[in-house]
Design a protein around this motif. Structure first.
Motif, mmCIF file in Angstrom:
data_model
loop_
_atom_site.group_PDB
_atom_site.id
_atom_site.type_symbol
_atom_site.label_atom_id
_atom_site.label_comp_id
_atom_site.label_asym_id
_atom_site.label_seq_id
_atom_site.Cartn_x
_atom_site.Cartn_y
_atom_site.Cartn_z
ATOM 1 N N VAL A 133 31.554 41.021 54.643
ATOM 2 C CA VAL A 133 31.207 41.049 53.226
ATOM 3 C C VAL A 133 32.369 40.457 52.440
ATOM 4 N N THR A 134 32.064 39.473 51.602
ATOM 5 C CA THR A 134 33.079 38.795 50.805
ATOM 6 C C THR A 134 33.042 39.315 49.366
ATOM 7 N N PHE A 135 34.213 39.671 48.849
ATOM 8 C CA PHE A 135 34.386 40.017 47.438
ATOM 9 C C PHE A 135 35.287 38.939 46.838
ATOM 10 N N HIS A 136 34.770 38.216 45.841
ATOM 11 C CA HIS A 136 35.507 37.116 45.218
ATOM 12 C C HIS A 136 35.874 37.512 43.801
ATOM 13 N N ARG A 137 37.183 37.487 43.499
ATOM 14 C CA ARG A 137 37.639 37.931 42.185
ATOM 15 C C ARG A 137 38.606 36.929 41.563
ATOM 16 N N LEU A 138 38.610 36.910 40.241
ATOM 17 C CA LEU A 138 39.560 36.106 39.471
ATOM 18 C C LEU A 138 40.386 37.055 38.622
ATOM 19 N N ARG A 139 41.706 36.910 38.694
ATOM 20 C CA ARG A 139 42.588 37.768 37.910
ATOM 21 C C ARG A 139 43.211 36.963 36.786
ATOM 22 N N ARG A 140 43.327 37.613 35.619
ATOM 23 C CA ARG A 140 43.895 36.979 34.431
ATOM 24 C C ARG A 140 45.014 37.835 33.859
ATOM 25 N N ASP A 141 45.944 37.190 33.188
ATOM 26 C CA ASP A 141 46.972 37.909 32.452
ATOM 27 C C ASP A 141 46.305 38.691 31.328
ATOM 28 N N GLU A 142 46.632 39.969 31.228
ATOM 29 C CA GLU A 142 45.965 40.812 30.222
ATOM 30 C C GLU A 142 46.283 40.381 28.804
ATOM 31 N N GLN A 143 47.471 39.812 28.593
ATOM 32 C CA GLN A 143 47.865 39.451 27.232
ATOM 33 C C GLN A 143 47.318 38.101 26.801
ATOM 34 N N THR A 144 47.413 37.109 27.683
ATOM 35 C CA THR A 144 47.045 35.748 27.303
ATOM 36 C C THR A 144 45.662 35.332 27.770
ATOM 37 N N GLY A 145 45.112 36.051 28.744
ATOM 38 C CA GLY A 145 43.837 35.644 29.323
ATOM 39 C C GLY A 145 43.956 34.492 30.300
ATOM 40 N N GLU A 146 45.179 34.054 30.561
ATOM 41 C CA GLU A 146 45.418 32.932 31.458
ATOM 42 C C GLU A 146 45.121 33.328 32.901
ATOM 43 N N PRO A 147 44.358 32.519 33.638
ATOM 44 C CA PRO A 147 44.100 32.845 35.048
ATOM 45 C C PRO A 147 45.392 32.762 35.852
ATOM 46 N N THR A 148 45.616 33.744 36.728
ATOM 47 C CA THR A 148 46.843 33.786 37.514
ATOM 48 C C THR A 148 46.590 33.639 39.010
ATOM 49 N N ASN A 149 45.478 34.167 39.500
ATOM 50 C CA ASN A 149 45.167 34.015 40.915
ATOM 51 C C ASN A 149 43.692 34.317 41.153
ATOM 52 N N HIS A 150 43.164 33.781 42.236
ATOM 53 C CA HIS A 150 41.819 34.175 42.636
ATOM 54 C C HIS A 150 41.863 34.601 44.094
ATOM 55 N N ALA A 151 41.075 35.607 44.413
ATOM 56 C CA ALA A 151 41.165 36.256 45.718
ATOM 57 C C ALA A 151 39.791 36.396 46.351
ATOM 58 N N ARG A 152 39.771 36.220 47.662
ATOM 59 C CA ARG A 152 38.593 36.555 48.465
ATOM 60 C C ARG A 152 39.006 37.582 49.510
ATOM 61 N N ASN A 153 38.297 38.687 49.526
ATOM 62 C CA ASN A 153 38.502 39.711 50.546
ATOM 63 C C ASN A 153 37.317 39.705 51.493
ATOM 64 N N TYR A 154 37.605 39.593 52.775
ATOM 65 C CA TYR A 154 36.567 39.624 53.808
ATOM 66 C C TYR A 154 36.672 40.986 54.500
ATOM 67 N N VAL A 155 35.679 41.838 54.251
ATOM 68 C CA VAL A 155 35.748 43.245 54.631
ATOM 69 C C VAL A 155 34.663 43.556 55.666
ATOM 70 N N ARG A 156 34.993 44.455 56.589
ATOM 71 C CA ARG A 156 33.991 44.906 57.562
ATOM 72 C C ARG A 156 32.772 45.474 56.824
ATOM 73 N N PRO A 157 31.567 45.105 57.252
ATOM 74 C CA PRO A 157 30.356 45.546 56.539
ATOM 75 C C PRO A 157 30.257 47.062 56.366
ATOM 76 N N GLU A 158 30.629 47.838 57.383
ATOM 77 C CA GLU A 158 30.491 49.289 57.273
ATOM 78 C C GLU A 158 31.442 49.874 56.233
ATOM 79 N N LEU A 159 32.581 49.208 56.005
ATOM 80 C CA LEU A 159 33.505 49.653 54.958
ATOM 81 C C LEU A 159 33.076 49.120 53.596
#
Length: 249
Positions: A133-159
């Motif tokens: 199961v893939t979770f795809h997220r984009l993180r932004r600076d809370e103050q400026t809204g500027e994107p800082t990183n994007h992440a994909r987590n590949y997790v075991r289906p049962e978890l």
């Protein structure tokens, strides 16, 4: 005045106690809700909360003060800096809470999640799986809204079935698996390398195509060595650095 309530941790006696406490408190501060109070409990109360001496707690607070996360005022107390800039470097000494601290404190948008074939970048870590199961997220600076990183987590289906996507808006996957799902984490293997931004990364992070980025892979194992999660994160090269300190003892 109500004080901010930090999370609890189980201390590892093989690592400096002040460091573990500082990173746990750092993660709590960066992951706090805007409605949480800014005042920290007293040194004595924090020492009791973490089960350490006041001297150890004082050293942990000194670390956070030098980083600019807190300010200490004689007679008034210790306060979280409300406008602290996220994305500062963090020293990694092998603590799970250090990983949590590095990834906390940003505005997070869940771009999508779903089950699919294990991708090539995670396949070597999941020889026993055909799907994750893939979770795809984009993180932004809370103050400026500027994107800082994007992440994909590949997790075991049962978890992944036990992961509440709403939790990922506030906490990194490491913390969700450990504290919300209740998985025991044995170790995390980190790899950081320099790469050039591909078209998707350039678009998501709002950087020029082929500009430098930091490519991070974090593989989370349980105590038996089974892989639980493979995190692939692309950080803007102009906003992040990683420092690793090795203890010769």
């Amino acid at each position: 005045m109500t004080s901010f309530a930090p999370d609890s941790i189980v201390l590892n006696r093989k690592l400096p106690l002040w460091y573990q406490v500082s990173q746990s408190l750092r993660a709590s501060i960066l992951g706090r809700s805007p409605r949480d109070p800014l005042r920290l409990p007293t040194e004595e109360q924090l020492a009791g909360h973490y089960g350490v001496s006041v001297l150890t707690m004082r050293q942990a607070l000194k670390e956070l003060e030098e980083e600019g996360l807190i300010t200490r005022h004689r007679r008034r107390g210790t306060f979280i800096e409300p406008d602290v800039r996220r994305g500062a470097p963090v020293r990694l000494l092998g603590s799970v809470d250090a990983i949590v601290a590095q990834q906390s404190g940003m505005r997070t948008e869940l771009l999508g999640h779903g089950t699919g074939p294990v991708p090539p970048e995670a396949a070597e870590h999941y020889p026993d799986l055909t799907e994750a199961v893939t979770f795809h997220r984009l993180r932004r600076d809370e103050q400026t809204g500027e994107p800082t990183n994007h992440a994909r987590n590949y997790v075991r289906p049962e978890l992944a079935a036990r992961v509440d996507p709403a939790d990922l808006a506030r906490w990194p996957m490491t913390k969700v698996l450990r504290d919300a799902v209740g998985v025991e984490i044995g170790r995390i293997t980190d790899t950081v390398e320099a790469r050039l931004a591909d078209p998707e990364t350039a678009r998501l992070l709002d950087v020029p195509l082929l500009s430098p980025i930091l490519h991070y892979t974090g593989v989370t194992h349980d105590p038996a060595g089974r892989v639980l999660d493979v995190a692939v994160i692309h950080y803007r090269g102009d906003r992040f650095s990683f420092t690793v300190t090795l203890d010769a003892t």
